[in-house]
Motif scaffolding. Structure first.
Motif, PDB file in Angstrom:
ATOM      1  N   SER A   1       0.795  -1.223   0.000  1.00  0.00           N
ATOM      2  CA  SER A   1       0.000   0.000   0.000  1.00  0.00           C
ATOM      3  C   SER A   1       0.831   1.279   0.000  1.00  0.00           C
ATOM      4  N   ARG A   2       2.066   1.244   0.447  1.00  0.00           N
ATOM      5  CA  ARG A   2       2.816   2.483   0.651  1.00  0.00           C
ATOM      6  C   ARG A   2       3.092   3.216  -0.666  1.00  0.00           C
ATOM      7  N   ALA A   3       3.580   2.498  -1.677  1.00  0.00           N
ATOM      8  CA  ALA A   3       3.877   3.132  -2.963  1.00  0.00           C
ATOM      9  C   ALA A   3       2.618   3.220  -3.816  1.00  0.00           C
ATOM     10  N   GLU A   4       2.423   4.351  -4.485  1.00  0.00           N
ATOM     11  CA  GLU A   4       1.237   4.512  -5.325  1.00  0.00           C
ATOM     12  C   GLU A   4       1.385   3.784  -6.653  1.00  0.00           C
ATOM     13  N   ASN A   5       2.560   3.855  -7.258  1.00  0.00           N
ATOM     14  CA  ASN A   5       2.808   3.160  -8.532  1.00  0.00           C
ATOM     15  C   ASN A   5       3.113   1.699  -8.233  1.00  0.00           C
ATOM     16  N   ARG A   6       2.190   0.778  -8.589  1.00  0.00           N
ATOM     17  CA  ARG A   6       2.355  -0.626  -8.215  1.00  0.00           C
ATOM     18  C   ARG A   6       2.330  -1.545  -9.445  1.00  0.00           C
ATOM     19  N   THR A   7       2.608  -0.990 -10.603  1.00  0.00           N
ATOM     20  CA  THR A   7       2.604  -1.790 -11.826  1.00  0.00           C
ATOM     21  C   THR A   7       4.007  -2.304 -12.136  1.00  0.00           C
ATOM     22  N   VAL A   8       4.109  -3.589 -12.395  1.00  0.00           N
ATOM     23  CA  VAL A   8       5.381  -4.223 -12.749  1.00  0.00           C
ATOM     24  C   VAL A   8       5.245  -4.856 -14.126  1.00  0.00           C
ATOM     25  N   ASP A   9       6.112  -4.478 -15.047  1.00  0.00           N
ATOM     26  CA  ASP A   9       6.150  -5.118 -16.354  1.00  0.00           C
ATOM     27  C   ASP A   9       7.052  -6.341 -16.262  1.00  0.00           C
ATOM     28  N   PHE A  10       6.463  -7.514 -16.446  1.00  0.00           N
ATOM     29  CA  PHE A  10       7.190  -8.779 -16.292  1.00  0.00           C
ATOM     30  C   PHE A  10       7.282  -9.451 -17.662  1.00  0.00           C
ATOM     31  N   PHE A  11       8.501  -9.611 -18.160  1.00  0.00           N
ATOM     32  CA  PHE A  11       8.705 -10.129 -19.514  1.00  0.00           C
ATOM     33  C   PHE A  11       9.341 -11.514 -19.483  1.00  0.00           C
TER      34      PHE A  11
ATOM     35  N   MET B   1      11.422  -8.668 -27.835  1.00  0.00           N
ATOM     36  CA  MET B   1      11.779  -8.348 -26.454  1.00  0.00           C
ATOM     37  C   MET B   1      12.301  -6.920 -26.359  1.00  0.00           C
ATOM     38  N   THR B   2      13.122  -6.517 -27.298  1.00  0.00           N
ATOM     39  CA  THR B   2      13.620  -5.139 -27.314  1.00  0.00           C
ATOM     40  C   THR B   2      12.466  -4.153 -27.411  1.00  0.00           C
ATOM     41  N   ASP B   3      11.510  -4.454 -28.275  1.00  0.00           N
ATOM     42  CA  ASP B   3      10.346  -3.578 -28.446  1.00  0.00           C
ATOM     43  C   ASP B   3       9.506  -3.505 -27.169  1.00  0.00           C
ATOM     44  N   LEU B   4       9.337  -4.634 -26.491  1.00  0.00           N
ATOM     45  CA  LEU B   4       8.543  -4.658 -25.262  1.00  0.00           C
ATOM     46  C   LEU B   4       9.160  -3.767 -24.188  1.00  0.00           C
ATOM     47  N   ILE B   5      10.476  -3.855 -24.050  1.00  0.00           N
ATOM     48  CA  ILE B   5      11.156  -3.047 -23.037  1.00  0.00           C
ATOM     49  C   ILE B   5      11.085  -1.571 -23.399  1.00  0.00           C
ATOM     50  N   SER B   6      11.295  -1.266 -24.672  1.00  0.00           N
ATOM     51  CA  SER B   6      11.239   0.130 -25.110  1.00  0.00           C
ATOM     52  C   SER B   6       9.856   0.726 -24.885  1.00  0.00           C
ATOM     53  N   ALA B   7       8.822  -0.066 -25.168  1.00  0.00           N
ATOM     54  CA  ALA B   7       7.452   0.410 -24.954  1.00  0.00           C
ATOM     55  C   ALA B   7       7.161   0.617 -23.473  1.00  0.00           C
ATOM     56  N   ALA B   8       7.758  -0.206 -22.626  1.00  0.00           N
ATOM     57  CA  ALA B   8       7.518  -0.094 -21.183  1.00  0.00           C
ATOM     58  C   ALA B   8       8.077   1.207 -20.623  1.00  0.00           C
ATOM     59  N   ILE B   9       9.166   1.688 -21.203  1.00  0.00           N
ATOM     60  CA  ILE B   9       9.786   2.912 -20.685  1.00  0.00           C
ATOM     61  C   ILE B   9       8.794   4.068 -20.700  1.00  0.00           C
TER      62      ILE B   9
ATOM     63  N   ALA C   1       2.140  -8.956 -17.645  1.00  0.00           N
ATOM     64  CA  ALA C   1       3.014 -10.001 -18.186  1.00  0.00           C
ATOM     65  C   ALA C   1       2.893 -10.064 -19.698  1.00  0.00           C
ATOM     66  N   GLN C   2       4.035 -10.054 -20.361  1.00  0.00           N
ATOM     67  CA  GLN C   2       4.082 -10.201 -21.812  1.00  0.00           C
ATOM     68  C   GLN C   2       5.251 -11.109 -22.166  1.00  0.00           C
ATOM     69  N   THR C   3       5.145 -11.775 -23.305  1.00  0.00           N
ATOM     70  CA  THR C   3       6.208 -12.679 -23.725  1.00  0.00           C
ATOM     71  C   THR C   3       6.745 -12.291 -25.094  1.00  0.00           C
ATOM     72  N   ALA C   4       8.035 -12.530 -25.275  1.00  0.00           N
ATOM     73  CA  ALA C   4       8.672 -12.295 -26.574  1.00  0.00           C
ATOM     74  C   ALA C   4       8.539 -13.504 -27.486  1.00  0.00           C
ATOM     75  N   SER C   5       8.075 -14.631 -26.932  1.00  0.00           N
ATOM     76  CA  SER C   5       7.896 -15.869 -27.704  1.00  0.00           C
ATOM     77  C   SER C   5       9.159 -16.254 -28.478  1.00  0.00           C
ATOM     78  N   GLY C   6      10.308 -16.043 -27.841  1.00  0.00           N
ATOM     79  CA  GLY C   6      11.573 -16.428 -28.462  1.00  0.00           C
ATOM     80  C   GLY C   6      12.087 -15.467 -29.513  1.00  0.00           C
ATOM     81  N   ASP C   7      11.488 -14.295 -29.620  1.00  0.00           N
ATOM     82  CA  ASP C   7      11.859 -13.308 -30.637  1.00  0.00           C
ATOM     83  C   ASP C   7      12.664 -12.187 -29.971  1.00  0.00           C
ATOM     84  N   THR C   8      13.952 -12.083 -30.292  1.00  0.00           N
ATOM     85  CA  THR C   8      14.810 -11.094 -29.637  1.00  0.00           C
ATOM     86  C   THR C   8      14.373  -9.667 -29.963  1.00  0.00           C
TER      87      THR C   8
END
Length: 344
Positions: A50-60, A101-109, A91-98
């Motif tokens: 409860s302490r932190a307001e931002n509680r979203t975690v992007d898990f790849f 994965m780069t795109d997922l991380i960039s979008a998360a920023i 949660a998102q998966t790269a399904s073995g595609d490098t």
């Protein structure tokens, strides 16, 4: 390997949640010196979740948990830790595609999550992870660590000591199988040039080279059909192979079927667990497996995210274990239906 008491069907999350809260309470009590038990409980009730307001975690995940038992273990651990600590897992998966994965991380920023949790199976997305770190987003690594170049971009790593466990597997193999100079030992891996395979295979080779032989590496990919075809083709052309040491979960769970298709029957010993590997150990076709305990690799970094954002507790590296082998003598510990998705 510890004995697992049978769970009541449908009760895994509630029982594990209660146990984990008890562990957290003990840990906080240990840090609080003379604080009373009631104060410790209040700290957990009022802070964690409860302490932190931002509680979203992007898990790849690199491989798709819906198609891979090991990566399902990882995601299950992450989801359980999020449920326990009040975090929202995206949660998102790269399904073995490098590239994906780069795109997922960039979008998360751009979304500014509280943290990013990602495995580093390939160095191609390390630059994106470092950009996230520069943007003030803590990056937690699991399963495979980043290279030395990107090591400062992550706050912690949870995973297995691949080389050490590779040596354990190699020694167990030579203790049970008569292997001599020049003998063929097949070491198939989804991607032999990735760090997990290099280190695991290196540990196996550390043992084999003393006998005058070494691993023959074979790329299978992370697709079950492709892995089965690749191993069947190789085994058909190399009927004199002495043993198979699958370096990843995909070739391991397809090794028995590949032998049957090629008309070969030699000892198998490898890494990671799945229903096929459990069945192979029970039947005696597989000597043993080193389970890197994927559930821990998902659970621990997400738990560390909550501890960081709620309490300011610094993340820590953790060896996820798996130094003890799963054999015919103890594989029954993995047979409880309630442990599917956690232990196999």
């Amino acid at each position: 390997m510890p004995h697992f008491a049978p769970f009541t069907a449908g009760s895994r999350r509630s029982r594990w949640g209660a146990a984990a809260l008890a562990v957290l309470a003990l840990g906080m009590a240990g840090c609080s010196g003379s604080a009373s038990s009631s104060a410790t409980a209040g700290g957990l009730d009022d802070g964690l979740g409860s302490r932190a307001e931002n509680r979203t975690v992007d898990f790849f995940t690199y491989y798709d948990p819906s198609a891979d038992a090991f990566w399902k273990q990882i995601l299950t651990g992450a989801e359980d830790a999020a449920s326990l600590t009040g975090l929202k897992i995206e949660a998102q998966t790269a399904s073995g595609d490098t590239g994906k994965m780069t795109d997922l991380i960039s979008a998360a920023i751009a979304k500014k999550p509280a943290a990013i949790v990602v495995s580093f199976n390939d160095p191609s997305w390390e630059s994106a992870a470092c950009e996230a770190s520069k943007a003030g987003i803590p990056v937690f690594a699991y399963n495979v660590p980043p290279s030395e170049t990107a090591a400062d971009c992550v706050v912690s790593f949870v995973g297995q000591d691949f080389r050490a466990v590779g040596s354990i597997i190699g020694q167990s193999l030579v203790d049970q199988v008569d292997i001599g100079s020049g003998d063929k030992v097949l070491c198939p891996a989804e991607e032999p040039d990735q760090q997990y395979a290099i280190q695991r295979g290196g540990g196996v080779d550390d043992v084999l080279k003393k006998l005058g032989t070494k691993c023959t590496f074979l790329r299978t990919s992370g697709d079950d059909g492709q892995a089965l075809d690749a191993m069947t083709t190789w085994l058909t052309a190399n009927q004199d192979v002495k043993a198979i040491v699958p370096l990843g979960g995909t070739p391991h769970r397809n090794a028995v079927a590949a032998q049957d298709a090629a008309g070969v029957k030699v000892p198998i010993i490898g890494f990671d667990t799945s229903p096929q590997v459990v069945d192979g150990i029970k039947s005696g076709r597989i000597l043993a497996s080193a389970d890197q305990q994927g559930y821990v690799q998902g659970f621990q970094p997400v738990l560390e995210v909550a501890q960081l954002i709620d309490f300011g507790i610094s993340p820590a590296d953790m060896n996820s274990g798996g130094n003890g082998l799963i054999t015919k003598d103890n594989v029954s510990n993995l047979e409880d239906p309630d442990l599917e998705g956690i232990r196999y």
